[in-house]
Design an enzyme around this catalytic site. Structure first.
Site, PDB file in Angstrom:
ATOM      1  N   SER A  38       0.835  -1.183  -0.115  1.00 19.50           N
ATOM      2  CA  SER A  38       0.124  -0.108   0.128  1.00 19.50           C
ATOM      3  C   SER A  38       0.885   1.342  -0.034  1.00 19.50           C
ATOM      4  CB  SER A  38      -0.763   0.076   1.390  1.00 19.50           C
ATOM      5  OG  SER A  38      -0.174  -0.217   2.474  1.00 19.50           O
ATOM      6  N   LYS A  57      13.202   1.132  -0.660  1.00 18.73           N
ATOM      7  CA  LYS A  57      11.640   1.495  -0.429  1.00 18.73           C
ATOM      8  C   LYS A  57      11.022   2.685  -0.857  1.00 18.73           C
ATOM      9  CE  LYS A  57       8.437   1.021   3.414  1.00 18.73           C
ATOM     10  NZ  LYS A  57       8.078   0.594   4.689  1.00 18.73           N
ATOM     11  N   ASP A 151       3.467  -4.385  13.981  1.00 16.27           N
ATOM     12  CA  ASP A 151       2.984  -4.939  12.649  1.00 16.27           C
ATOM     13  C   ASP A 151       3.766  -6.266  12.308  1.00 16.27           C
ATOM     14  OD1 ASP A 151       1.371  -5.272  10.464  1.00 16.27           O
ATOM     15  OD2 ASP A 151       2.553  -4.073   8.908  1.00 16.27           O
TER      16      ASP A 151
END
Length: 1001
Positions: A38, A57, A151
């Site tokens: 996402s 990233k 997470d």
């Protein structure tokens, strides 16, 4: 909006130093996409300065919620800069280019979820233990520094070439513990995270829960509730029991470890440090367990990529020679190989990850290992060419040259057809050779499928992102309101403190002013008394001088009169000789003069004694008057203190009421806001669920429509099959008819041939008609049966979907009801706690008031006692001095009655009654002297309230006059009417206990 908060703004020096200034496109080459989520995408790249392999990233901070994205980037960069541990990803730097942040980290082979994707089966228990042990060490490091990952899942646990476990994706992490934000990936969320805004804060134990879910994921290929809608999974986790391992093949150590991690109550859940001592991770296992697992995975990835490569070569070979053709067999083969992957944990679940900047479950290919660098320029050029091929085809194929040779030798068909392959095949071979330094455990199909799913599931991802954003906004609104009310409360408290301090300062100023006034009054009274005493002495001395002069005049007159009488007596007696007369007269004169001298001396002595007595008596009265004044001033001061203390206490009580009212109003405001936010949240959840239901129903209808559309093709195929059977039957009957006709023609006379042929023709026509009827019946029956079967199957699917959606809706309603009940219980608890705090504060305030009143009462009593003792000592010292001087206390206690009948000229009215004081003192009537306040004098006059004797009728403030006469002195000295005073040795303590202490008015 301040410029420092604008997305991409580097005006703040603290933010600017987080990013490098160089252009990342010039520093990193050979970029190849290896993951998608996402937040954006993760790329394999090579640093041109060191030739080191890294993972990049890319996170965009443009478009909607740009400020929020920018803040998430800053938070993740700060987090990565803080952590340095062997089991966490190594951070190398961050660059900015065209509204995109390039977060550079070490490169890893892949994640634990990639292992499940490749092998299509759960991991072994020893492998799960090794991965869990490494993850626990990383979590223990984070938790020891009061940080939370938030997470944890298989997709965020990376593996390196040497078999080291790395924690990655800190986009959801919190740098403070405890926290209360709604972040994470739904299926791995701990209950306290889901209920964060409703029930309060949580700590690092949420990572322990997520690790337990990850263990189940590694043991069963997917987390619990993964077949459920992500939103429904949230409601299920929040209110149902903790999940467990389903299979019985796992050891008790593993089961106990998972059960410990998944304790519903956080207080019962062990910490990461405690779990490091669990036997599940401490059991002996081969050191190379992860290295072997990685090697097996790499081999499997190579085989899968080789399979895809052989398919493409075959397809290209056939297109080059035969032109486009339908490869039904290859399609079936591809379905056989690729169809089994749909049940694994793919990026659909990962794209539902709550933080917008988090890496998805299967896109965590950024980690530690730096692979061997390229050695020659040709390799670099080949890699650049390969990169172009990869990006244009949106796929990644991992094959080394020796692997390609190996697969070509093992495939004779490929080897035979290689010389005839078109240029595309040569380019693909070159493409594979260029990837000799690109080691991974992720298949090309996984990367491609992940990108496609990310594009297809945008609606679901946007719904979850919107829900997350709503929860964040609600939490922010609540925090903003709480901060606003806290500021208002602090301001109100400061204002009350200022008012109280102002009142106390005013009271202190008033008291200081009163004390100065009293000091001035005492000084003025001392001066007045000194002047009065001086005037009193002068008046007595003047009267005594006048009396002496009168006395001397009277003596002269008496002397003359006596002299005349003596002369007359001598003149009457003529017989006495003159000389004798003269001698007798002289002697009488001397006697008279001697008597007059004695009388004069006696008068002077009496005057001196009278003066000394009256002055001493006057001084005693002055002393008593000063004592009365001191008592009045002390009483005024103490009453003033009491009044001020009462006003201060009244203000404290008013302030308490004001604070109480404000606290209850604030609590009511917060609870109303919380109820409104819960209502909006529940409304959004219900809307999302209804939209999800509509989407599922719409997808099912679309599927059914496609089935209906595809039905004519299948019906046509079956109809053709029936038609073929009919044609075969017709052909058989025709052959049989011909054979029968030939046989009958041979055996019957020629004259009957016509009849036989006619009969056979009719028979054939009848049988063909029957066959046609059967054909029509078969066709109709097949059509009706197929339509019925399709309708029944679709109806069954509709019923199953409706039941499932109804269950999820009921689950949502139950969850929302539970949240409402918990919110009401929390509000009641907060109200009770506030009432208890207010009651306790009121009790403490009343206790403080009581203590201050008691202290003031004690101070008042002590002041009165010390004043009485001091005054008693002064009177006693004065009386002792009077006794030493020869004055009786009874004589000094009261003036003679004649002293009040006259006043000396110029005498001023006393401000205090010198005999009885100024009326009641300390709430009790005073006697004529202050020896025993509030008690009548023994043997003396009654208290002021009941005057008697010669003192009756003397007004307050009347002037004191002393009749200057020897007779008065003689009467007093000879024991005339006197008043007996009370001894000053009377106990002061008994006086106070008998009521001489203050009576507060």
């Amino acid at each position: 909006m301040p410029s420092t908060n604008r997305a991409g703004s580097l005006k703040d020096p603290e933010i600017a130093e987080l990013f490098f200034k160089e252009d990342p496109e010039k520093l990193f080459t050979d970029l190849r996409e290896i993951g998608h989520g996402s937040f954006g995408a993760v790329y394999f790249a090579r640093d041109v300065r060191t030739n080191e392999v890294v993972a990049i990233k890319k996170m965009s901070y443009s478009g909607k919620q740009s400020t929020e994205k920018w803040q998430d980037i800053i938070k993740e960069v700060k987090f990565l800069q803080r952590i340095k541990h062997p089991n966490s990803i190594e951070y190398k730097g961050c660059y900015l280019r065209e509204h995109t942040a390039w977060l550079v980290m070490e490169y890893c082979l892949g994640s634990a979820s990639d292992l499940l994707e490749v092998h299509k089966k759960p991991l072994q228990e020893v492998e799960i233990a090794a991965i869990t042990h490494g993850a626990l060490q990383g979590l223990a490091y984070l938790h020891s520094h009061t940080m939370i990952h938030r997470d944890i899942k298989a997709g965020n646990i990376l593996l390196t070439e040497p078999g080291q476990v790395k924690l990655a994706d800190f986009g959801s992490a919190s740098m403070a513990s405890p926290a209360n934000s709604f972040v994470g990936t739904p299926y791995w969320m701990a209950p306290e995270v889901i209920l964060a805004m409703d029930e309060g804060q949580y700590d690092g134990k949420v990572d322990v829960w997520s690790l337990g879910i990850t263990c189940i994921e590694l043991a069963e290929r997917k987390p619990p509730l993964f077949n459920m809608n992500a939103m429904s999974a949230l409601y299920h986790i929040a209110q149902n029991e903790s999940p467990t391992l389903q299979s019985n093949e796992w050891s008790d150590y593993f089961r106990n470890f998972v059960d410990s991690c998944l304790q519903k109550i956080p207080q019962d859940r062990p910490t990461s440090e405690e779990l490091l001592k669990h036997m599940f991770v401490l059991r002996e296992r081969p050191e190379t367990v992860l290295i072997d697992l990685i090697q097996r995975t790499k081999d499997a990835v190579r085989e899968l990529d080789n399979l895809q490569y052989r398919k493409m070569k075959k397809l290209l070979f056939q297109e080059a020679h035969n032109g486009p053709a339908v490869e039904a067999q290859e399609e079936e083969e591809e379905q056989d190989h690729g169809g089994g992957r749909t049940g694994t944990v793919n990026s659909v679940g990962s794209n539902q990850s709550i933080p917008s900047m988090s890496i998805s479950a299967s896109s965590q290919s950024s980690s530690v290992n730096s692979l061997p660098d390229a050695s020659d320029d040709k390799s670099e050029l080949d890699m650049m060419e390969g990169d172009h091929t990869v990006m244009s085809n949106s796929s990644v194929i991992h094959l080394k040259p020796e692997e390609e040779n190996y697969q070509e030798e093992g495939d004779p068909r490929t080897r035979a057809s290689a010389p005839q392959s078109p240029p595309q095949v040569s380019r693909h071979k070159s493409h594979y050779r260029n990837r000799e330094h690109f080691a991974t455990i992720r298949t090309a199909s996984l990367v491609t499928r992940q990108m496609q799913e990310h594009e297809q599931d945008s609606e679901l991802r946007e719904q979850m992102s919107g829900y997350k954003r709503m929860r964040r906004q609600h939490q922010k609104q609540l925090m903003t309101l709480e901060n606003k009310l806290k500021a208002e409360m602090d301001e109100h408290r400061l204002r009350l403190d200022k008012d109280l301090e102002t009142q106390r300062n005013n009271f202190a100023a008033e008291m200081e002013k009163l004390i100065k006034k009293h000091q001035a009054s005492m000084e003025k009274e001392a001066k007045v008394m000194a002047n009065e005493e001086k005037k009193f002495q002068q008046h007595i001395q003047a009267q005594q001088k006048k009396e002496l002069n009168s006395f001397l005049e009277s003596q002269k007159r008496e002397y003359k009169l006596r002299k005349e009488q003596l002369k007359e007596e001598l003149n009457e007696n003529q017989s006495t000789p003159k000389k004798e007369k003269q001698e007798w007269l002289s002697k009488q004169k001397e006697n008279i003069q001697h008597f007059q001298a004695e009388e004069e001396a006696n008068l002077l002595r009496r005057q001196r004694q009278y003066l000394e007595l009256e002055c001493r008596r006057f001084k005693r009265r002055m002393l008593l008057g000063r004592h009365n004044l001191e008592q009045d001033l002390v009483r005024e001061e103490l009453n003033k203190r009491q009044t001020q203390k009462d006003l201060e206490h009244a203000m404290l009580l008013r302030q308490h009421e004001s604070m109480q009212e404000l606290e209850f109003r604030h609590l009511n405001t917060i609870q109303k806001m919380r109820c409104e936010l819960i209502r909006l949240q529940h409304q959004t959840e219900l809307t999302n669920q209804l939209e999800y239901n509509k989407r599922r129903e719409r997808e099912l209808r679309r599927k059914h429509v496609m089935e209906v559309r595809q039905q004519p093709k299948s019906l046509k195929s079956k109809e053709l099959q029936i038609k073929k059977q009919f044609q075969d039957t017709c052909k058989i009957q025709t052959r049989q008819y011909k054979a029968l006709r030939n046989h009958l023609l041979e055996t019957t006379p020629k004259s009957e041939h016509k009849a036989v042929l006619k009969r056979l023709k009719e028979e054939q026509t009848r049988k063909l008609a029957i066959l046609a009827e059967q054909y029509d019946h078969s066709i109709n029956e097949m059509l009706s049966t197929q339509a019925l079967r399709l309708d029944e199957a679709q109806e069954a699917e509709c019923q199953v979907l409706k039941m499932q959606l109804q269950q999820e809706l009921e689950l949502l309603n139950a969850y929302q009801s539970k949240i409402k009940m918990q919110a009401e219980a929390q509000h009641d608890r907060e109200l009770r706690e506030l009432e208890q705090r207010v009651s306790l504060r009121r009790a403490l305030l009343e206790q403080k008031i009581e203590e201050e009143m008691l202290a003031l009462q004690n101070e008042r009593t002590e002041r009165i006692r010390s004043l009485l003792e001091r005054q008693a000592r002064e009177i006693e010292a004065f009386d002792s001095e009077s006794m030493r001087l020869g004055f009786s206390n009874m004589v000094l206690s009261n003036l003679s009655p004649e002293a009040f009948s006259h006043s000396y000229p110029g005498a001023s009215s006393w401000s205090h009654n010198p005999t009885g004081g100024s009326g009641p003192h300390w709430g009790h009537p005073m006697g004529g002297t202050p020896q025993a306040w509030g008690h009548p004098m023994q043997g003396g006059p009654q208290p002021w309230g009941h005057p008697s004797g010669p003192m009756q009728g003397v007004p307050r403030g009347s002037s004191i006059g002393v009749r200057n006469s020897p007779q008065a002195l003689r009467r007093t000295a000879s024991g005339g009417r006197t008043e007996q005073g009370m001894s000053r040795s009377t106990s002061v303590t008994s006086q106070i206990s008998n009521g001489s202490h203050m009576s507060y008015t």
